[in-house]
Design a protein around this motif. Structure first.
Motif, PDB file in Angstrom:
ATOM      1  N   VAL A  59       0.837  -1.204   0.000  1.00  0.00           N
ATOM      2  CA  VAL A  59       0.000   0.000   0.000  1.00  0.00           C
ATOM      3  C   VAL A  59       0.872   1.255   0.000  1.00  0.00           C
ATOM      4  CG1 VAL A  59      -1.742   1.301   1.293  1.00  0.00           C
ATOM      5  CG2 VAL A  59      -1.893  -1.198   1.149  1.00  0.00           C
ATOM      6  N   ALA A  60       1.930   1.252   0.828  1.00  0.00           N
ATOM      7  CA  ALA A  60       2.821   2.414   0.884  1.00  0.00           C
ATOM      8  C   ALA A  60       3.519   2.635  -0.451  1.00  0.00           C
ATOM      9  CB  ALA A  60       3.852   2.212   2.000  1.00  0.00           C
ATOM     10  N   ALA A  62       2.372   1.836  -3.388  1.00  0.00           N
ATOM     11  CA  ALA A  62       1.404   2.349  -4.350  1.00  0.00           C
ATOM     12  C   ALA A  62       1.108   3.828  -4.121  1.00  0.00           C
ATOM     13  CB  ALA A  62       0.119   1.529  -4.270  1.00  0.00           C
ATOM     14  N   VAL A  63       0.977   4.211  -2.857  1.00  0.00           N
ATOM     15  CA  VAL A  63       0.639   5.603  -2.536  1.00  0.00           C
ATOM     16  C   VAL A  63       1.822   6.538  -2.793  1.00  0.00           C
ATOM     17  CG1 VAL A  63      -0.024   7.173  -0.681  1.00  0.00           C
ATOM     18  CG2 VAL A  63      -1.132   4.938  -0.873  1.00  0.00           C
ATOM     19  N   LEU A  64       3.020   6.080  -2.432  1.00  0.00           N
ATOM     20  CA  LEU A  64       4.196   6.950  -2.482  1.00  0.00           C
ATOM     21  C   LEU A  64       5.040   6.745  -3.737  1.00  0.00           C
ATOM     22  CD1 LEU A  64       5.325   6.567   1.244  1.00  0.00           C
ATOM     23  CD2 LEU A  64       3.920   8.385   0.251  1.00  0.00           C
ATOM     24  N   TYR A 106       5.645   1.662  -9.523  1.00  0.00           N
ATOM     25  CA  TYR A 106       4.401   2.081 -10.165  1.00  0.00           C
ATOM     26  C   TYR A 106       3.500   0.873 -10.470  1.00  0.00           C
ATOM     27  CZ  TYR A 106       5.325   7.061 -10.744  1.00  0.00           C
ATOM     28  OH  TYR A 106       5.528   8.402 -10.508  1.00  0.00           O
ATOM     29  N   SER A 108       3.028  -1.561  -8.534  1.00  0.00           N
ATOM     30  CA  SER A 108       2.288  -1.886  -7.313  1.00  0.00           C
ATOM     31  C   SER A 108       0.922  -1.219  -7.307  1.00  0.00           C
ATOM     32  CB  SER A 108       3.094  -1.471  -6.080  1.00  0.00           C
ATOM     33  OG  SER A 108       3.255  -0.058  -6.034  1.00  0.00           O
ATOM     34  N   ARG A 109       0.799  -0.076  -7.991  1.00  0.00           N
ATOM     35  CA  ARG A 109      -0.506   0.587  -8.083  1.00  0.00           C
ATOM     36  C   ARG A 109      -1.503  -0.259  -8.869  1.00  0.00           C
ATOM     37  NH1 ARG A 109       0.098   7.071  -9.055  1.00  0.00           N
ATOM     38  NH2 ARG A 109       0.599   7.557  -6.880  1.00  0.00           N
TER      39      ARG A 109
END
Length: 308
Positions: A59-60, A62-64, A106, A108-109
């Motif tokens: 999650v981190a 994907a967000v960052l 990227y 991971s998003r």
């Protein structure tokens, strides 16, 4: 020990006692107490905590990703193609000179998007179909379960390939195909639990009070079936990720130049003997994330489904 430290310890002890009391004074206190005891059970499983850490890391990432990625994941530089891992490119570069670490970050998003969209569609559909079939029984149960059997008769990846071939390649169609092929196991689980629940005394009491079938199913049966489905969903996430990667590998998922992990492996397979990092790095990412969801699912099973 300072006064501040003593007060903090007393406050922590008082909160713990409030959460673990056997005589809660409110519904909120009872719910928070159950959550706290569940968390204690979960944290006793070291591997489950590791799995939670991996999922939170996904999650981190994907967000960052825009801030963590050192390069543009789509920018090509043929002068930097197929470079091995180094200080400039930690995971090396691919055949187009793109930084593999940036593409994995990227990517991971896309992986998280697939997981979330499938998790909010397939289990919900399976839960509704299974609870309706189990509670109503008769011809409704027969029809719904025979449709479920038809879907279960085909391997998931083969059926997903058929759907995405009909819909056309693309990440959106891949998600639809995965969701369509993922609901039958949830319907089976929900039906089995519903058949047991519908014979319970409290269901009979609710029925005698005049509650409609829809209210009983949605208000009483569905919540009781949800915990076991949450466990199954978490354990199935690894399979969903692998199915999405398989579609991407075959060119039916995310389309180039999107940094999807399965597609990255496909473009790197021809270099696997000499430039091994091109296909290996996204493969490791798929393995680690799949392992994380499996470990997390085992921990949730201990908390939500102790009999499992």
């Amino acid at each position: 020990m300072s006064v501040h430290t003593q007060a903090s310890a007393a406050g922590a002890g008082g909160l713990r006692a409030w959460l673990t009391t056997e005589t809660p004074q409110s519904r909120t206190q009872a719910k928070l107490g159950r959550l706290y005891l569940g968390w204690l059970t979960f944290t006793r499983n070291t591997l489950a905590v590791v799995g939670l850490g991996i999922v939170l890391l996904l999650v981190a990432m994907a967000v960052l990703a825009p801030w963590l990625a050192p390069y543009d994941p789509l920018a090509q530089d043929l002068g930097q193609r197929l470079l091995p891992p180094s200080g400039a490119h930690w995971l090396g570069t691919d055949a187009f000179g793109r930084d593999i670490l940036s593409r994995i970050l990227y990517g991971s998003r896309l992986t998280l998007m697939i997981v979330l969209l499938v998790a909010v569609t397939a289990p919900v559909a399976g839960l509704l179909i299974g609870t309706v079939a189990g509670y109503l029984g008769g011809w409704v149960d027969t029809v719904l379960m025979r449709v479920t059997d038809i879907f279960l008769a085909f391997p998931k990846l083969i059926l997903a390939l058929a759907f995405v071939s009909a819909l056309g390649p693309g990440i959106e169609n891949a998600i639809i195909a995965i969701a369509i092929t993922s609901w039958p196991p949830y319907a089976r689980i929900a039906r089995a639990e519903t058949i047991t629940i519908r014979r319970s005394d409290f269901i009979s009491a609710v029925r005698l009070q005049g509650a409609s079938k829809a209210r009983i199913i949605l208000g009483h049966v569905v919540p009781l079936c949800s915990s076991s489905l949450i466990v199954r969903v978490t354990l199935d996430m690894a399979g969903i990720i692998l199915t999405a990667a398989g579609l991407g590998f075959l060119g039916l998922g995310a389309q180039p130049p999107a940094p999807e992990w399965g597609a990255m492996i496909a473009t790197g397979r021809q270099y696997v003997l000499e430039q091994w990092w091109v296909a290996t790095m996204p493969g490791i990412a798929i393995f680690v994330v799949s392992l994380g969801f499996n470990l997390l699912g085992d921990g949730l099973r201990d908390v939500l489904d102790p009999k499992g």
